[in-house]
Design a protein around this motif. Structure first.
Motif, PDB file in Angstrom:
ATOM      1  N   PRO A 124       0.861  -1.176   0.000  1.00 13.87           N
ATOM      2  CA  PRO A 124       0.000   0.000   0.000  1.00 13.87           C
ATOM      3  C   PRO A 124       0.901   1.232   0.000  1.00 13.87           C
ATOM      4  O   PRO A 124       2.063   1.157   0.427  1.00 13.87           O
ATOM      5  CB  PRO A 124      -0.770  -0.133   1.321  1.00 13.87           C
ATOM      6  N   TYR A 240      -7.254   2.942  -0.437  1.00 11.94           N
ATOM      7  CA  TYR A 240      -5.803   2.845  -0.562  1.00 11.94           C
ATOM      8  C   TYR A 240      -5.295   2.915  -1.990  1.00 11.94           C
ATOM      9  O   TYR A 240      -5.854   2.307  -2.893  1.00 11.94           O
ATOM     10  CB  TYR A 240      -5.316   1.550   0.087  1.00 11.94           C
ATOM     11  N   THR A 242      -1.958   1.897  -4.222  1.00 11.59           N
ATOM     12  CA  THR A 242      -1.049   0.759  -4.085  1.00 11.59           C
ATOM     13  C   THR A 242      -0.045   0.692  -5.231  1.00 11.59           C
ATOM     14  O   THR A 242      -0.166   1.409  -6.221  1.00 11.59           O
ATOM     15  CB  THR A 242      -1.843  -0.560  -4.087  1.00 11.59           C
ATOM     16  N   SER A 337      -2.168 -10.451  -3.712  1.00 10.88           N
ATOM     17  CA  SER A 337      -1.198  -9.598  -3.027  1.00 10.88           C
ATOM     18  C   SER A 337      -0.269 -10.433  -2.173  1.00 10.88           C
ATOM     19  O   SER A 337      -0.574 -11.583  -1.834  1.00 10.88           O
ATOM     20  CB  SER A 337      -1.918  -8.574  -2.150  1.00 10.88           C
TER      21      SER A 337
END
Length: 354
Positions: A124, A240, A242, A337
């Motif tokens: 992030p 967020y 990223t 992720s």
């Protein structure tokens, strides 16, 4: 600038055609390079990392600073930055191998993952929830959150800022179904607000600043409330920004990926320690007034911490996207992720597991 709604579309027919174009021609259609050379640099070269971001201080703030302050070079990397108007091409750029690195939002990450594109979110960068705002028209008298019931709010269908409204309604006892939403793009929202065609708009920067300059009043954001019956910090939307890499780059160039993150970590520290200087650098690069960059960047929380807020935000946004029928299934965060590379940069940044 940062546009949650512009992250809402998954791979459409036009995107699929773009993938084919990229595969055949090796082009980077529509991309704007922040460097002087053209985007016809050798694709997939182990010596040059092709990084695609946006003309946005919250999406690409660290990307720009790492380049202009020489942090990529300090890590021994040759990075070619490309700044685009929006994230629409990210899936195609990753699929074709044109991009090794993409900067975007968690909304875009989920869209890419739901489309089975081979990419890995590796960190992030910033929580931009405070730039996602509900702005009332000039002269509108709001005495409590309940007054929003029955009002017309201009909003782009499917935009993530609506999550903030849903969260506010749940906490403040407001009937979400009694709010009348008018589907408008950001530029049209501003016009409608000024004309009085809508009572408020659900929008993001830089449109928030433009609406306020036209006499509007911010009622609340994803992180702060200015409502008469609820003032102060809230947790209504964590949104967020990223950084992600292609699956090939993750599997075969992990050392370079870690160095890339180290450069971004330095850039994050620079933004937090020298906010005015950072805003001036970013403003010059994306050609916006320095005052706009300062205002927008001051609202964001620039941090690479892999924490519970980040993990929870992925779940909230994924479920929202599914409810809006933008995706058919919510992909697990762990499927698209990994914190393993970020852990090599600074283990303290990893504060929770996926």
């Amino acid at each position: 600038m940062s546009k949650i709604s512009e992250n809402k579309k998954i791979i459409s027919l036009s995107t699929i055609l773009l993938v084919l174009c990229l595969l055949i021609a090796g082009c980077s259609t529509g991309a704007h390079s922040s460097a002087s050379s053209s985007s016809s640099s050798k694709k997939g070269s182990s010596n040059v990392i092709q990084a695609y971001g946006e003309l946005d201080p919250q999406v690409s703030g660290q990307q720009i600073i790492a380049d202009k302050e020489g942090f990529f070079k300090q890590e021994g990397l040759n990075v070619k930055n490309h700044l685009m108007p929006g994230p629409d091409q990210n899936a195609a750029l990753i699929s074709s191998g044109t991009a090794q690195v993409i900067f975007g939002s968690i909304y875009n990450n989920i869209s890419v993952a739901a489309s089975n594109v081979d990419a890995k979110l590796i960190a992030p960068l910033a929580n931009a929830g405070n730039t996602q705002s509900i702005v009332a028209r000039k002269g509108l008298n709001i005495k409590s959150a309940k007054d929003l019931e029955g009002l017309k709010i201009g909003a782009t269908t499917g935009s993530g800022v609506i999550v903030a409204i849903q969260s506010m309604c749940k906490e403040m006892g407001v009937d979400f179904n009694k709010i009348k939403f008018v589907n408008l793009q950001a530029v049209d929202q501003l016009t409608a607000l000024e004309k009085g065609d809508v009572d408020a708009i659900a929008v993001w920067e830089p449109w928030v600043g433009k609406a306020v300059a036209a006499g509007g009043k911010v009622l609340f954001t994803g992180k702060k409330s200015y409502l008469p019956d609820k003032k102060g910090n809230v947790n209504w939307l964590n949104f967020y920004m990223t950084v992600a890499v292609s699956g090939d780059f993750y599997r075969n160039h992990k050392d370079e990926a870690v160095k890339f993150l180290k450069a971004l970590d330095k850039a994050t520290a620079f933004i937090n320690q020298h906010p005015d200087e950072a805003a001036a650098i970013v403003a010059k690069e994306i050609k916006i007034p320095t005052s706009d960059a300062k205002r927008i960047m001051a609202k964001n929380d620039y941090s690479m911490a892999w924490n519970q807020n980040f993990v929870d935000s992925a779940s909230v946004m994924g479920n929202y996207m599914k409810a809006m029928k933008n995706i058919s299934k919510v992909p697990a965060l762990s499927s698209y992720s990994t914190p393993d590379l970020l852990k090599q940069v600074d283990s303290k940044l990893i504060q929770v597991n996926n």
